[in-house]
Motif scaffolding. Structure first.
Motif: not given
Length: 443
Positions: A295, A315-316, A318, A333, A335
């Motif tokens: 991430s 963001w997760y 991405q 992201g 996410d």
């Protein structure tokens, strides 16, 4: 009564066999020698038996490119004409059947088809098949070409994501050159000198002192993503550099081992964006790098091998990073959250999920000058319920509108910060549309 007793014995036997098989497979994967010492020649048959339900499911499940959708109209649907006359072109890839993939160049403002390419998937797979690839697909497998790179002479450069293939085809679909020396995956982007940057993985990973002493145990298992610079004229590799190596050289071992945990796909490099201009915050030729499984994104200067800026979240997992103006970067992201507490992790949609806090994808804009992060397209993504678990693309268009590819769900959405102006899907039948394969805006 005898029949009930037989059913009870059969169910009990199946239950105990399942428990035995599960514990045996667990012991095989956890053992340092892969279970060879304890189970000998039975190791492979046991693995095959354990994977049989999964294999049966693959045989009977629909093709991966099929997306269930009954409501959307085929092709482009226009919801508003404000400021779309200056929209650029778009290159869209889709599949209608196995061993067939089409690349269509459209005029965005009108939906007019300008050109189509239809490479021979099966022939290209056979040409690119490399026995030395430890993660090779079975012969005869289908191909999924990703993120086609378009040249002004109407040639395309394509990678196939899941196998060792990079190919250039001319305007008529004929092969110009083909490479199969490593895994080519995710994106292809052009720098200011006309070279192409590709995300790659060598067949044999590098050796790192933070990993087990037994290098042979992981050298074909570790996905050692590299940044690879290629001459588009002939496919020659100019240079290639491991992202793990870059992070270690720049003192970021703690990022790689932040929880004292390491997986076989530690980086998951999914975008390399070359800087085409100089600015106060980057130099022409610097690279904006996206590491999904960390991430994390960072700015890398190849001339000095230095990371000049790095950012972890918000963001997760991405996909897609881009430069914007002279002081911003854009991050798509996904996410989603990854759950990888398995003995043998495999990244599939089954271990990726949205949380109740973040229910859809998000587009983040980081401003270097203000050191702030904004999400100006939140309402559009929420209104359209944009939720691609993996993949996903976005581009900010010259008038400030945004292009979004919701890859897994087979949709393209273009609109302003609130309302969509264009939607695109490729309908295959009454119940299905095609997944998309990383469309590209052509300016």
């Amino acid at each position: 009564m005898k029949k009930l007793r037989f059913i009870f014995i059969a169910i009990t036997g199946l239950l105990f066999f399942s428990i035995f098989l599960s514990s045996t497979v667990r012991n095989i994967y956890l053992s340092t020698d892969g279970g060879v010492k304890r189970f000998g020649p039975l190791v492979e048959p046991i693995k095959i038996l354990a994977e049989l339900p999964s294999l049966m499911k693959q045989i009977f499940k629909p093709a991966e490119f099929l997306v269930e959708n009954v409501e959307d109209k085929d092709g482009f649907t226009y919801f508003g004409s404000d400021n779309i006359e200056l929209y650029p072109k778009i290159l869209i890839s889709h599949k209608g059947e196995e061993f067939s993939q089409k690349f269509d160049l459209f005029e965005l403002s009108t939906g007019k088809l300008l050109k189509r390419w239809e490479p021979d998937n099966k022939s290209l797979f056979d040409q690119a098949y490399n026995q030395m690839n430890p993660r090779k697909q079975e012969k005869g497998s289908d191909l999924y070409f990703m993120h086609p790179f378009f040249s002004q002479d109407s040639s395309l450069i394509l990678n196939s994501q899941l196998t060792s293939l990079l190919v250039k085809i001319d305007k008529n679909g004929k092969t110009v050159w083909l490479k199969n020396d490593r895994n080519y995956h995710h994106t292809l982007e052009e720098d200011h000198e006309g070279y192409i940057y590709a995300t790659t993985q060598p067949f044999i990973s590098g050796k790192y002192d933070m990993l087990p002493e037994d290098y042979d145990a992981y050298k074909t298992i570790l996905l050692d993503d590299e940044i690879t610079k290629i001459n588009p004229k002939n496919g020659e590799i100019i240079n290639s550099k491991s992202v793990i190596e870059i992070l270690l050289e720049n003192g970021y071992e703690d990022l790689l081992l932040s929880k004292g945990q390491f997986i076989s796909d530690p980086i998951h490099l999914n975008d390399i964006q070359p800087a085409l201009t100089n600015s106060e915050y980057w130099n022409k030729g610097d690279l904006l790098i996206s590491c999904r499984n960390l991430s994390t994104i960072f700015l890398y200067r190849p001339s000095t091998s230095k990371i000049i800026w790095i950012k972890h979240g918000p963001w997760y997992n991405q996909h897609d990073v881009d430069f914007l103006d002279n002081n911003k970067v854009v991050v798509y992201g996904n996410d989603v959250i990854r759950e990888e507490s398995r003995i043998d992790p495999k990244l599939t949609s089954q271990n990726l999920f949205f949380s109740s806090k973040r229910k859809n994808n998000e587009v983040y804009i980081y401003d270097f000058e203000k050191d702030t992060i904004t999400t100006p397209y939140s309402r559009l993504l929420k209104n359209e319920n944009v939720r691609t678990i993996t993949s996903g693309r976005c581009d900010i268009l010259p008038n400030g509108d945004i292009f979004i590819e919701e890859t897994n769900n087979g949709k393209i959405i273009i609109g302003d910060s609130i309302h969509k102006k264009i939607k695109f899907v490729k309908r295959l039948d009454d119940n299905h549309i095609s997944s998309l394969f990383w469309s590209r805006i052509i300016n």
